[in-house]
Design a protein around this motif. Structure first.
Motif, PDB file in Angstrom:
ATOM      1  N   THR A   1       6.979  -2.589 -12.238  1.00 38.19           N
ATOM      2  CA  THR A   1       7.732  -3.772 -12.652  1.00 38.19           C
ATOM      3  C   THR A   1       7.429  -4.893 -11.656  1.00 38.19           C
ATOM      4  O   THR A   1       7.009  -4.621 -10.526  1.00 38.19           O
ATOM      5  CB  THR A   1       9.237  -3.464 -12.665  1.00 38.19           C
ATOM      6  OG1 THR A   1       9.606  -2.863 -11.413  1.00 38.19           O
ATOM      7  CG2 THR A   1       9.601  -2.516 -13.782  1.00 38.19           C
ATOM      8  N   PRO A   2       7.604  -6.165 -12.044  1.00 32.84           N
ATOM      9  CA  PRO A   2       7.228  -7.292 -11.172  1.00 32.84           C
ATOM     10  C   PRO A   2       7.737  -7.131  -9.745  1.00 32.84           C
ATOM     11  O   PRO A   2       8.943  -7.060  -9.501  1.00 32.84           O
ATOM     12  CB  PRO A   2       7.865  -8.487 -11.866  1.00 32.84           C
ATOM     13  CG  PRO A   2       7.877  -8.107 -13.311  1.00 32.84           C
ATOM     14  CD  PRO A   2       8.139  -6.634 -13.330  1.00 32.84           C
ATOM     15  N   ALA A   3       6.817  -7.052  -8.807  1.00 37.14           N
ATOM     16  CA  ALA A   3       7.186  -6.799  -7.410  1.00 37.14           C
ATOM     17  C   ALA A   3       6.063  -7.261  -6.500  1.00 37.14           C
ATOM     18  O   ALA A   3       4.937  -7.507  -6.938  1.00 37.14           O
ATOM     19  CB  ALA A   3       7.456  -5.308  -7.198  1.00 37.14           C
ATOM     20  N   MET A   4       6.376  -7.367  -5.205  1.00 38.65           N
ATOM     21  CA  MET A   4       5.388  -7.765  -4.197  1.00 38.65           C
ATOM     22  C   MET A   4       5.579  -6.917  -2.942  1.00 38.65           C
ATOM     23  O   MET A   4       6.663  -6.370  -2.711  1.00 38.65           O
ATOM     24  CB  MET A   4       5.528  -9.255  -3.856  1.00 38.65           C
ATOM     25  CG  MET A   4       5.307 -10.191  -5.025  1.00 38.65           C
ATOM     26  SD  MET A   4       5.479 -11.947  -4.568  1.00 38.65           S
ATOM     27  CE  MET A   4       3.911 -12.253  -3.763  1.00 38.65           C
ATOM     28  N   ILE A   5       4.530  -6.841  -2.144  1.00 41.82           N
ATOM     29  CA  ILE A   5       4.601  -6.113  -0.878  1.00 41.82           C
ATOM     30  C   ILE A   5       5.259  -7.000   0.168  1.00 41.82           C
ATOM     31  O   ILE A   5       4.873  -8.163   0.335  1.00 41.82           O
ATOM     32  CB  ILE A   5       3.197  -5.692  -0.407  1.00 41.82           C
ATOM     33  CG1 ILE A   5       2.532  -4.809  -1.464  1.00 41.82           C
ATOM     34  CG2 ILE A   5       3.263  -4.961   0.935  1.00 41.82           C
ATOM     35  CD1 ILE A   5       1.065  -4.537  -1.200  1.00 41.82           C
ATOM     36  N   ALA A   6       6.240  -6.463   0.864  1.00 37.56           N
ATOM     37  CA  ALA A   6       6.965  -7.234   1.883  1.00 37.56           C
ATOM     38  C   ALA A   6       6.137  -7.324   3.156  1.00 37.56           C
ATOM     39  O   ALA A   6       5.419  -6.383   3.518  1.00 37.56           O
ATOM     40  CB  ALA A   6       8.304  -6.577   2.179  1.00 37.56           C
ATOM     41  N   PRO A   7       6.215  -8.440   3.868  1.00 37.35           N
ATOM     42  CA  PRO A   7       5.479  -8.576   5.139  1.00 37.35           C
ATOM     43  C   PRO A   7       6.066  -7.701   6.234  1.00 37.35           C
ATOM     44  O   PRO A   7       7.202  -7.215   6.121  1.00 37.35           O
ATOM     45  CB  PRO A   7       5.641 -10.064   5.470  1.00 37.35           C
ATOM     46  CG  PRO A   7       6.892 -10.480   4.776  1.00 37.35           C
ATOM     47  CD  PRO A   7       6.971  -9.654   3.527  1.00 37.35           C
TER      48      PRO A   7
ATOM     49  N   VAL B   1      13.792  -1.729   7.119  1.00 36.00           N
ATOM     50  CA  VAL B   1      13.447  -1.228   5.789  1.00 36.00           C
ATOM     51  C   VAL B   1      13.259   0.286   5.890  1.00 36.00           C
ATOM     52  O   VAL B   1      12.251   0.761   6.392  1.00 36.00           O
ATOM     53  CB  VAL B   1      12.169  -1.895   5.243  1.00 36.00           C
ATOM     54  CG1 VAL B   1      11.890  -1.417   3.826  1.00 36.00           C
ATOM     55  CG2 VAL B   1      12.295  -3.406   5.284  1.00 36.00           C
ATOM     56  N   ASP B   2      14.245   1.026   5.453  1.00 32.65           N
ATOM     57  CA  ASP B   2      14.169   2.491   5.533  1.00 32.65           C
ATOM     58  C   ASP B   2      14.500   3.158   4.206  1.00 32.65           C
ATOM     59  O   ASP B   2      14.749   4.354   4.150  1.00 32.65           O
ATOM     60  CB  ASP B   2      15.099   3.021   6.629  1.00 32.65           C
ATOM     61  CG  ASP B   2      16.553   2.612   6.418  1.00 32.65           C
ATOM     62  OD1 ASP B   2      16.854   2.036   5.356  1.00 32.65           O
ATOM     63  OD2 ASP B   2      17.383   2.873   7.301  1.00 32.65           O
TER      64      ASP B   2
ATOM     65  N   ARG C   1       7.325   2.246  -1.045  1.00 32.18           N
ATOM     66  CA  ARG C   1       7.866   1.797   0.237  1.00 32.18           C
ATOM     67  C   ARG C   1       7.403   0.378   0.574  1.00 32.18           C
ATOM     68  O   ARG C   1       6.250   0.030   0.353  1.00 32.18           O
ATOM     69  CB  ARG C   1       7.434   2.749   1.354  1.00 32.18           C
ATOM     70  CG  ARG C   1       8.123   4.112   1.285  1.00 32.18           C
ATOM     71  CD  ARG C   1       7.710   4.994   2.434  1.00 32.18           C
ATOM     72  NE  ARG C   1       8.556   6.189   2.509  1.00 32.18           N
ATOM     73  CZ  ARG C   1       8.503   7.093   3.466  1.00 32.18           C
ATOM     74  NH1 ARG C   1       7.628   6.940   4.458  1.00 32.18           N
ATOM     75  NH2 ARG C   1       9.306   8.144   3.461  1.00 32.18           N
ATOM     76  N   ARG C   2       8.334  -0.389   1.117  1.00 35.96           N
ATOM     77  CA  ARG C   2       8.097  -1.773   1.554  1.00 35.96           C
ATOM     78  C   ARG C   2       7.605  -2.662   0.410  1.00 35.96           C
ATOM     79  O   ARG C   2       6.873  -3.638   0.623  1.00 35.96           O
ATOM     80  CB  ARG C   2       7.132  -1.825   2.739  1.00 35.96           C
ATOM     81  CG  ARG C   2       7.679  -1.166   4.006  1.00 35.96           C
ATOM     82  CD  ARG C   2       6.893  -1.575   5.234  1.00 35.96           C
ATOM     83  NE  ARG C   2       7.063  -3.004   5.529  1.00 35.96           N
ATOM     84  CZ  ARG C   2       8.084  -3.529   6.221  1.00 35.96           C
ATOM     85  NH1 ARG C   2       9.046  -2.746   6.697  1.00 35.96           N
ATOM     86  NH2 ARG C   2       8.151  -4.827   6.428  1.00 35.96           N
TER      87      ARG C   2
ATOM     88  N   SER D   1       3.124 -17.857   1.146  1.00 38.57           N
ATOM     89  CA  SER D   1       3.162 -18.524   2.458  1.00 38.57           C
ATOM     90  C   SER D   1       4.099 -17.822   3.425  1.00 38.57           C
ATOM     91  O   SER D   1       3.936 -17.925   4.648  1.00 38.57           O
ATOM     92  CB  SER D   1       3.585 -19.992   2.295  1.00 38.57           C
ATOM     93  OG  SER D   1       4.951 -20.089   1.918  1.00 38.57           O
ATOM     94  N   HIS D   2       5.072 -17.090   2.900  1.00 39.38           N
ATOM     95  CA  HIS D   2       6.018 -16.369   3.753  1.00 39.38           C
ATOM     96  C   HIS D   2       5.602 -14.912   3.970  1.00 39.38           C
ATOM     97  O   HIS D   2       6.371 -14.124   4.526  1.00 39.38           O
ATOM     98  CB  HIS D   2       7.419 -16.443   3.154  1.00 39.38           C
ATOM     99  CG  HIS D   2       8.032 -17.810   3.236  1.00 39.38           C
ATOM    100  ND1 HIS D   2       8.378 -18.403   4.429  1.00 39.38           N
ATOM    101  CD2 HIS D   2       8.338 -18.707   2.257  1.00 39.38           C
ATOM    102  CE1 HIS D   2       8.888 -19.604   4.199  1.00 39.38           C
ATOM    103  NE2 HIS D   2       8.870 -19.820   2.885  1.00 39.38           N
ATOM    104  N   GLY D   3       4.402 -14.575   3.547  1.00 36.32           N
ATOM    105  CA  GLY D   3       3.852 -13.268   3.883  1.00 36.32           C
ATOM    106  C   GLY D   3       3.936 -12.208   2.803  1.00 36.32           C
ATOM    107  O   GLY D   3       3.437 -11.084   2.992  1.00 36.32           O
ATOM    108  N   PHE D   4       4.555 -12.504   1.674  1.00 39.95           N
ATOM    109  CA  PHE D   4       4.607 -11.530   0.586  1.00 39.95           C
ATOM    110  C   PHE D   4       3.228 -11.448  -0.076  1.00 39.95           C
ATOM    111  O   PHE D   4       2.555 -12.472  -0.239  1.00 39.95           O
ATOM    112  CB  PHE D   4       5.672 -11.911  -0.440  1.00 39.95           C
ATOM    113  CG  PHE D   4       7.075 -11.789   0.085  1.00 39.95           C
ATOM    114  CD1 PHE D   4       7.718 -10.564   0.113  1.00 39.95           C
ATOM    115  CD2 PHE D   4       7.754 -12.895   0.568  1.00 39.95           C
ATOM    116  CE1 PHE D   4       9.008 -10.436   0.604  1.00 39.95           C
ATOM    117  CE2 PHE D   4       9.042 -12.786   1.061  1.00 39.95           C
ATOM    118  CZ  PHE D   4       9.667 -11.553   1.087  1.00 39.95           C
TER     119      PHE D   4
END
Length: 623
Positions: free
Chosen positions: A551-557, A563-564, A572-573, A611-614
């Motif tokens: 589903t629509p998602a992005m990898i977190a910086p 994040v556990d 994960r992440r 720009s914020h790292g995602f």
């Protein structure tokens, strides 16, 4: 793992995986058989039959501490240290139940070997007093010096460093040790037990109470929130030397060379190893109020099993994408109780806290399951809960509240627009995340794609995706005449030429899908089809020869901290677009709502996210 693992580091049953509990099976079966099937009355022993339920009760005790600790540290009140907990710590501490298995084995084998342990009474006052005195004296004293020895570089690097890998502790950190180290602790704690056994003063009460005391104090000391009130020390000042506090032991994990005592700080005071900041940290932690976040993501329970996958549930399950487990069926009494609670409990609760640079984030959950959102008679109750959460966020000065999953359903609140129109002076910005969800789907379509199939219910996100593709000279094929007319009416005459009505399922191998796509339709898709969902919930996978995107998602910086746990079914992440949208909204300082029929510029929110790292989760080229 310790930095230089010593001998007997690994647990003997490590290779058995989840089958490790079977090591208790022969003893459990034997105890049950001798109690219920033996004709010899002397073979029936209450203590022997109670070892198994008492061992299981210890697991429940541990889980209660895990849930309470995670809830309290997420809220922030009385939290001791702010250092984050990440997946590596969760993985390292996932074998916390090994020592409970060891406990069961020790009690079973000890009972079978030691004749004096048979047919012990339920209560003996002298045995309880002896246990207490021996713990205060020899056990605490020996533990203190053994603990100091463990901090010598030889033993520390081979054993104790494994425990100290966790700076921010959780209750289960208390029992995360190499096998050899825990064996040494068990030998130490067996001193009061064997003393009462061989003096004939043992009782089920003394054994049970001592095990509960050891568990309670150990788990409390690692919970990372202060809960011992000041009045206890005011009423009885010597208690300061007989009972430690969570903040007292927390200093041992941050300073390493102070506060060595087991549970009774008197030996630290006697030998000058008390941390000078112990009292200050204790008072500071007690005074600490609940944290006020900058951004709140409002979610809800999904499947009936999802309560176990919450961060407040089973840590090992929460750290992995949501997947059904057969053994959760055995938890049906707890599941049933949770369902009843969702009818009764009428307030959101804090599930998780994160830190993104200087932005404080929290996830709140509506205590309702997905199925309840489709019950007409539940909608008013759910809508009221969402409304109360928005008002609470506004009163607390929270900047942004993003609506996750069905909390933004059109039939419930018109994608959040209902609340914005009802409360015209809301300072908190309500975000439904649709703009970023659209951007993620558009950027998940393989490069070079000239035609896509659009299937499933036409949502706000689906319509925006179709319009953007048609305007970008990519043909959008639909197999539903009503959807075709509805979409074409929103397009300019030039863009409308890219809207195609078809009767064939073989026109493209790129399918954009949402809720309502049937299994039969999936089976009609050509081999090698890419199913790219635009819906909040994942598609049920019925094809092995096709590809299913998340589903629509992005990898977190990397700078997203603490994040556990996984967000529902995502890896994960990885965070859902709807959740990220609220974070980006706050980071950019956009002073407008992003919900209802309105939508922030898709390209603008996509570039802001990057720009914020995602990062994009999936990007492939067309064949």
């Amino acid at each position: 793992m310790a930095t230089k693992p010593g001998i007997l580091t690994e647990w003997p049953w490590a290779g058995l995986g989840n089958l490790k509990y079977l090591v208790l099976a022969p003893f459990a079966c034997h105890s049950i058989y001798t109690f219920f099937m033996s004709r010899d009355e002397s073979q029936r022993d209450m203590f022997y039959i109670l070892v198994l339920p008492f061992t299981l009760s210890r697991m429940i005790h541990y889980q209660l501490w895990i849930s309470i600790s995670r809830y309290r540290t997420a809220k922030g009140n009385n939290r001791i240290i702010d250092k984050s907990i990440e997946f590596d710590q969760v993985d390292r501490e996932s074998n916390w139940d090994d020592q409970i298995i060891l406990f069961g084995l020790v009690y079973y084998i000890g009972y079978l070997i030691v004749e004096q342990a048979h047919h012990m009474p339920v209560w003996r006052t002298d045995g309880i007093i002896i246990t207490a005195l021996i713990h205060i004296g020899p056990v605490e004293f020996l533990y203190y010096w053994f603990h100091r020895a463990l901090h010598h570089h030889f033993l520390y690097s081979r054993y104790h460093s494994h425990h100290h890998s966790s700076i921010a502790t959780e209750p289960i950190t208390a029992v995360i040790h190499p096998f050899a180290e825990l064996l040494a602790y068990y030998m130490l704690f067996s001193i009061p037990v064997f003393t009462t056994v061989f003096t004939g003063t043992v009782s089920m009460a003394s054994l049970g109470a001592y095990a509960i005391y050891l568990d309670f104090m150990n788990l409390m000391g690692h919970c990372n929130f202060e809960l011992i009130p000041k009045w206890m020390f005011s009423i009885f000042p010597p208690l300061k030397y007989l009972m430690y506090t969570p903040s007292y032991h927390s200093l041992h994990h941050t300073q390493f060379r102070t506060n060595y005592s087991l549970f009774m700080p008197m030996y630290d005071y006697l030998y000058g190893s008390v941390d000078k900041s112990s009292d200050t940290l204790y008072e500071k932690s007690l005074e600490r109020e609940a944290e006020v976040p900058d951004v709140v993501h409002l979610t809800h329970l999904t499947t009936l099993e999802s309560i176990y996958h919450l961060r407040l549930g089973f840590a090992s399950l929460a750290s992995k994408p949501h997947a059904s487990k057969w053994y959760l069926l055995l938890m049906w009494p707890v599941t049933l109780c949770s369902i009843v609670l969702t009818w009764i409990y009428g307030h959101t609760f804090v599930v998780e806290r994160n830190l993104f640079k200087n932005l404080k984030l929290q996830t709140w959950a509506i205590p309702k399951y997905r199925i309840q959102y489709f019950m007409q008679w539940q909608r008013e109750s759910i809508s009221n809960l969402i409304e109360e959460a928005i008002i609470e966020a506004d009163q607390k000065g929270i900047k942004v509240l993003s609506l996750g999953l069905l909390n933004q359903a059109k039939q419930l609140n018109s994608h959040g627009e209902f609340y914005v129109k009802r409360y015209l002076h809301l300072k908190v910005k309500v975000v439904d995340g649709s703009s970023l969800a659209v951007a993620v789907v558009l950027n998940s379509i393989p490069e070079g794609t000239s035609q896509v199939v659009l299937r499933g219910s036409l949502s706000k996100v689906a319509i925006s995706i179709a319009l953007a593709l048609c305007q970008g000279e990519i043909q959008v094929v639909t197999l539903n005449r009503d959807d075709y007319r509805r979409l074409k009416a929103k397009l300019t005459p030039e863009a409308a030429t890219n809207m195609v009505l078809s009767n064939s399922y073989n026109v493209s191998k790129t399918w954009l899908v949402g809720d309502g796509l049937s299994d039969d339709e999936q089976l009609k898709a050509p081999k090698g089809t890419l199913f790219i969902p635009f819906s909040q919930f994942p598609l049920r996978k019925v094809r092995k020869d096709c590809f299913y995107f998340n589903t629509p998602a992005m990898i977190a910086p990397k700078h997203l901290e603490n994040v556990d746990s996984c967000e529902n079914w995502l890896p994960r992440r990885v965070m859902s677009a709807w959740r990220i949208a609220g974070i980006v909204h706050a980071l950019e300082g956009w002073n407008e709502h992003d919900c209802g029929e309105m939508m922030i510029d898709v390209e603008k929110v996509w570039k802001a996210s990057l720009s914020h790292g995602f990062c994009s989760l999936t990007k492939i080229s067309a064949a």
